[in-house]
Design a protein around this motif. Structure first.
Motif, PDB file in Angstrom:
ATOM      1  N   GLY A 226     -10.976   4.203   6.337  1.00 21.60           N
ATOM      2  CA  GLY A 226     -10.311   2.909   6.370  1.00 21.60           C
ATOM      3  C   GLY A 226      -9.204   2.811   5.334  1.00 21.60           C
ATOM      4  N   ARG A 227      -8.472   1.733   5.406  1.00 21.72           N
ATOM      5  CA  ARG A 227      -7.460   1.426   4.385  1.00 21.72           C
ATOM      6  C   ARG A 227      -7.957   0.320   3.447  1.00 21.72           C
ATOM      7  N   TRP A 228      -8.545  -0.719   3.996  1.00 22.89           N
ATOM      8  CA  TRP A 228      -9.156  -1.773   3.189  1.00 22.89           C
ATOM      9  C   TRP A 228     -10.259  -2.401   4.041  1.00 22.89           C
TER      10      TRP A 228
ATOM     11  N   ASN B 255      -5.282  -1.683   9.227  1.00 22.84           N
ATOM     12  CA  ASN B 255      -5.241  -0.944  10.488  1.00 22.84           C
ATOM     13  C   ASN B 255      -5.517  -1.844  11.689  1.00 22.84           C
ATOM     14  N   ASP B 256      -5.683  -3.118  11.441  1.00 20.09           N
ATOM     15  CA  ASP B 256      -5.814  -4.116  12.504  1.00 20.09           C
ATOM     16  C   ASP B 256      -6.908  -3.750  13.508  1.00 20.09           C
TER      17      ASP B 256
ATOM     18  N   PRO C 291     -23.211   1.210  -9.271  1.00 19.31           N
ATOM     19  CA  PRO C 291     -21.867   1.783  -9.448  1.00 19.31           C
ATOM     20  C   PRO C 291     -21.395   2.492  -8.177  1.00 19.31           C
ATOM     21  N   ILE C 292     -20.129   2.273  -7.839  1.00 21.73           N
ATOM     22  CA  ILE C 292     -19.517   2.912  -6.686  1.00 21.73           C
ATOM     23  C   ILE C 292     -18.122   3.372  -7.094  1.00 21.73           C
ATOM     24  N   ASP C 293     -17.701   4.502  -6.559  1.00 20.64           N
ATOM     25  CA  ASP C 293     -16.447   5.111  -6.992  1.00 20.64           C
ATOM     26  C   ASP C 293     -15.216   4.550  -6.298  1.00 20.64           C
ATOM     27  N   GLU C 294     -15.356   3.437  -5.592  1.00 16.35           N
ATOM     28  CA  GLU C 294     -14.227   2.728  -5.012  1.00 16.35           C
ATOM     29  C   GLU C 294     -14.401   1.241  -5.281  1.00 16.35           C
TER      30      GLU C 294
ATOM     31  N   THR D 198     -13.468  -0.163  -0.147  1.00 13.52           N
ATOM     32  CA  THR D 198     -12.065   0.216   0.064  1.00 13.52           C
ATOM     33  C   THR D 198     -11.866   1.017   1.348  1.00 13.52           C
ATOM     34  N   THR D 199     -12.108   2.330   1.315  1.00 14.09           N
ATOM     35  CA  THR D 199     -11.858   3.177   2.488  1.00 14.09           C
ATOM     36  C   THR D 199     -13.130   3.539   3.237  1.00 14.09           C
TER      37      THR D 199
END
Length: 303
Positions: free
Chosen positions: A30-32, A52-53, A265-268, A288-289
């Protein structure tokens, strides 16, 4: 005490997690990612990939990924109402809509006092069937997550749609209202403010508003908790009243008294999350992605 999967700040958090439960990655690309919602009858998760709609779908039974809808008018937040219908916030549609049981779509609200909304962001359905949503400006700020357009409303507010379709403005003291959730008893409404994106002096926080005795209005709000990493975006409340919130470094969990119990904790950067699974004890996380998931020792008050 810290570990690979958890950052425990209060002993109460140890009772809300499985220390041997790892973080699963269900999907990337994903992008967001935003707006997760779990459809219990079908045992699947949907979420938005706003730039990305598209709305994506993950099948709990076999892990299959599919595109649920594209284009989708840059959906953001989703929730599921008491009848199992998907309720959506549309950036490009500048409205709140609902998917009916026959697959058709109903626009629940697209304007207030004759002026279009900014870009509805997140939504929750109260037990009485009323729909409450936030309306910041992110979807009209640029063409990345919607259509760039001038603001028609006099600010960024929180609204309520009654069962009769009447729309009322319930909160008007926030800079950029974002995520929202009721306490299990629905006596308080929490709303996050991500106003720092546009107003540097706005502290990232969740505010708490008492719900009036008739359940249709809220009283004067107060700052409840502040974010020490990035911003609070979307969040959910469990059946014990704990808040599980997105943040810049993962998921933060707060007790009903406002104490930070711990973090996942997450790396994004995390944008939103929801509870799901047959027991509502799996946390689905929009990072995020990617889409992550982890089992916890808590059940979501709502999906």
């Amino acid at each position: 005490m810290s570990g690979d999967n958890y950052d425990i700040r209060d002993d109460r958090f140890a009772g809300l997690i499985h220390k041997n439960a790892g973080l699963d990655t269900l999907w990337t690309g994903g992008r967001w990612t935003e707006g997760p919602a779990y459809l219990a009858a079908g045992r699947y998760l949907v979420w938005s990939d706003i730039p990305n709609d598209r709305i994506m779908r993950w099948d709990e039974m076999n892990g299959a990924i599919a595109t649920f809808e594209q284009p989708c008018r840059n959906h953001n937040g989703h929730c599921v109402d008491g009848l199992g219908r998907l309720v959506a916030c549309e950036h490009r549609g500048r409205c709140v809509s609902r998917y009916e049981v026959d697959g058709s779509k109903t626009v629940l609200a697209d304007s207030f006092n004759g002026k279009r909304f900014n870009s509805p962001n997140d939504v929750v359905v109260k037990s009485d069937g009323s729909v409450w949503f936030t309306d910041p400006s992110y979807g009209i700020d640029s063409d990345y997550e919607g259509d760039a357009a001038p603001m028609e409303q006099d600010g960024r507010h929180v609204y309520r749609i009654g069962l009769d379709g009447h729309i009322s403005r319930v909160i008007d003291d926030l800079k950029q209202p974002n995520g929202l959730a009721f306490t299990p008893e629905e006596d308080f409404l929490y709303v996050s403010d991500t106003g720092r994106t546009h107003f540097p002096g706005c502290a990232p926080k969740i505010r708490r508003y008492p719900v009036g005795p008739n359940g249709t209005v809220v009283g004067e709000g107060e700052d409840f908790v502040f974010c020490d990493s990035g911003l609070f975006d979307g969040f959910r409340v469990d059946t014990s009243g704990n808040i599980w919130s997105s943040a810049g470094d993962g998921v933060h969990c707060f007790a009903p008294d406002g104490t930070l119990l711990g973090k996942i904790p997450i790396d994004e950067v995390v944008a939103n999350l929801c509870f799901g699974g047959p027991k509502r004890n799996r946390l689905f996380i929009c990072a995020t992605t990617s889409i992550r998931a982890i089992y916890v020792r808590a059940r979501g008050a709502t999906l």
